[in-house]
Design an enzyme around this catalytic site. Structure first.
Site, PDB file in Angstrom:
ATOM      1  N   HIS A 140      61.822  64.609  51.399  1.00 17.77           N
ATOM      2  CA  HIS A 140      62.463  65.085  50.172  1.00 17.77           C
ATOM      3  C   HIS A 140      63.423  66.222  50.523  1.00 17.77           C
ATOM      4  O   HIS A 140      63.154  67.020  51.421  1.00 17.77           O
ATOM      5  CB  HIS A 140      61.412  65.578  49.169  1.00 17.77           C
ATOM      6  CG  HIS A 140      61.933  65.781  47.790  1.00 17.77           C
ATOM      7  ND1 HIS A 140      62.548  66.949  47.395  1.00 17.77           N
ATOM      8  CD2 HIS A 140      61.940  64.965  46.709  1.00 17.77           C
ATOM      9  CE1 HIS A 140      62.898  66.845  46.125  1.00 17.77           C
ATOM     10  NE2 HIS A 140      62.547  65.648  45.684  1.00 17.77           N
ATOM     11  N   ASP A 165      59.689  59.333  44.377  1.00 25.04           N
ATOM     12  CA  ASP A 165      60.591  58.205  44.133  1.00 25.04           C
ATOM     13  C   ASP A 165      60.038  56.916  44.728  1.00 25.04           C
ATOM     14  O   ASP A 165      60.246  55.829  44.181  1.00 25.04           O
ATOM     15  CB  ASP A 165      61.976  58.505  44.717  1.00 25.04           C
ATOM     16  CG  ASP A 165      62.628  59.698  44.062  1.00 25.04           C
ATOM     17  OD1 ASP A 165      62.696  59.716  42.824  1.00 25.04           O
ATOM     18  OD2 ASP A 165      63.048  60.623  44.774  1.00 25.04           O
TER      19      ASP A 165
END
Length: 424
Positions: A307, A364
């Protein structure tokens, strides 16, 4: 005791220091407001990676430690123990609602779920193959032409009224943005249902029959909404605050936020995960894809791992991982893409290459799988993200107007041609 940082240059008043501001938690900030006016220089920070653009009491992110707090509460606790509307109340008002406040807030939101009938005609102005985000940008932006009874942004009550109206109507808009593109009749809200179940029935229900919401699916989607409700000063939230600083109405500001979120580097990450899984195609190709991602000479990347902010495990991923597995178990799905995803997850959590680099599956990765399992099409993933993030956007818009510092106006380091004149 107030802290200062010393500068090598003195200002017009003979001082050579700038104050250091302390937050509740997190790194301190050097107050550079007077840097140009008193010292004649600018701070250079492309992308604002080291710039605190505002004071905010809403959300705190510590990427190194994998921490996400809403108004001080860990995201894991909120996702486990509250509903999305309770979290919305927390972000808007600063506190979780007591039982009476919860009921009153839910009723208040339910009062505004319907869209003006003329707005429904706007949908037919878009092509049937229009992206749902394109439709949402247009419809939300147009709302100020229909709901101009509470657009006096100098009035705190009217600001809150507009904020709650946006939270209430955005699921109706998102669902209609989908049903229009597939030629299905628009389905009205049913306010006896909770917020998330109402969205599901507007998405998948038919006028010709009843639609029964699966509580496991609704609970999982509600967690997705909670996890995506806010994430500090990201691109879309900063866009909303920037637009709001000009005095723009809340509908225009949120439409700007939706447009910013639409960017593939921001809101399109879970869509990219599904693209990756489709490209891998078969579980027998997973090993090859992993080897390719580990090859330093290959540009191939596995989407949904690591991330930009979190250098540790994404705290949201832990929550959504369980919700994802609950839904898959409940629905008993046999989907090759989901099998690929589960194998990728298994490798990433055991392979030293991923562990050493802290390339854990992020929110995600799991949200893409979960949304697909629920039946939400890939083209609507970012619209679902926008639905959830609207609560964060309006909370920041409200906060902006409580601590008004005037219109935002970043400066630049000019690198173009110096003064020159046309040849005669």
């Amino acid at each position: 005791m107030k802290r200062f940082v010393q500068l090598s240059e003195t200002n017009k008043k003979g001082r050579n220091c700038l104050p250091v501001l302390e937050g509740t938690i997190g790194p301190p900030a050097i107050d550079v407001k007077t840097l140009y006016g008193e010292y004649g220089v600018l701070a250079f920070d492309p992308g604002y990676r080291s710039t605190a653009s505002c004071r905010s009491a809403i959300t705190y992110v510590d990427g190194e430690e994998g921490i996400l707090l809403y108004r001080g509460y860990p995201i894991e606790e909120l996702a486990e123990n509250t509903s999305f509307l309770e979290v919305s109340h927390l972000l808007l008002f600063g506190e979780l609602p007591d039982p009476n406040e919860k009921v009153a807030f839910e009723r208040r939101v339910a009062n505004f779920t319907l869209l003006h009938e003329q707005i429904l005609k706007f949908f037919t102005g878009f092509r049937r193959d229009a992206h749902p985000m394109a439709i949402m940008v247009g419809i939300v932006g147009a709302m100020s032409a229909f709901y101009h009874d509470n657009l006096d942004i100098s009035d705190p009550d009217q600001r809150m009224f507009s904020a709650i109206r946006l939270i209430a109507k955005i699921p109706t808009i998102a669902a209609a943005s989908y049903t229009y593109t597939i030629g299905r009749p628009f389905r009205y809200p049913r306010n006896e249902l909770d917020y998330t179940s109402n969205f599901l029935q507007m998405m998948f229900g038919l006028p010709s029959e009843d639609y029964e919401v699966d509580p496991v699916v609704s609970s999982a989607l509600d967690k997705i909404f909670i996890l995506h409700a806010d994430h500090e000063q990201n691109a879309s939230t900063s866009t909303v605050r920037l637009a709001g600083s000009s005095g723009a109405n809340p509908y225009a500001c949120v439409a700007a936020g939706i447009a910013s979120l639409w960017g593939p580097s921001h809101g399109g990450a879970n869509e990219a995960v599904l693209d990756m899984l489709e490209a891998i195609g078969d579980v027998k190709n997973v090993g090859k894809a992993v080897d390719q991602a580990k090859d330093a000479d290959d540009d191939y990347r596995l989407m949904g791992f690591g991330h930009r902010v979190y250098k540790n495990f994404d705290p949201r991923a832990t929550v959504i991982q369980k919700a994802c597995k609950d839904v898959l178990d409940r629905l008993g799905l046999d989907d090759p893409l989901l099998e690929i995803a589960m194998r990728l997850e298994e490798i990433a959590l055991q392979d030293e290459y991923f562990i050493e680099r802290k390339l854990y599956p992020n929110v995600d990765f799991y949200s893409g799988i979960l949304l697909k399992a629920i039946g939400i099409p890939k083209s609507l993933f970012t619209a679902v993200f926008a639905l959830a993030r609207t609560t964060g956007w309006v909370s920041h818009w409200l906060e902006l107007h409580k601590d008004d510092h005037g219109i935002d106006r970043p400066r630049q380091l000019y690198v173009g041609s110096p003064l020159r004149h046309m040849k005669k």
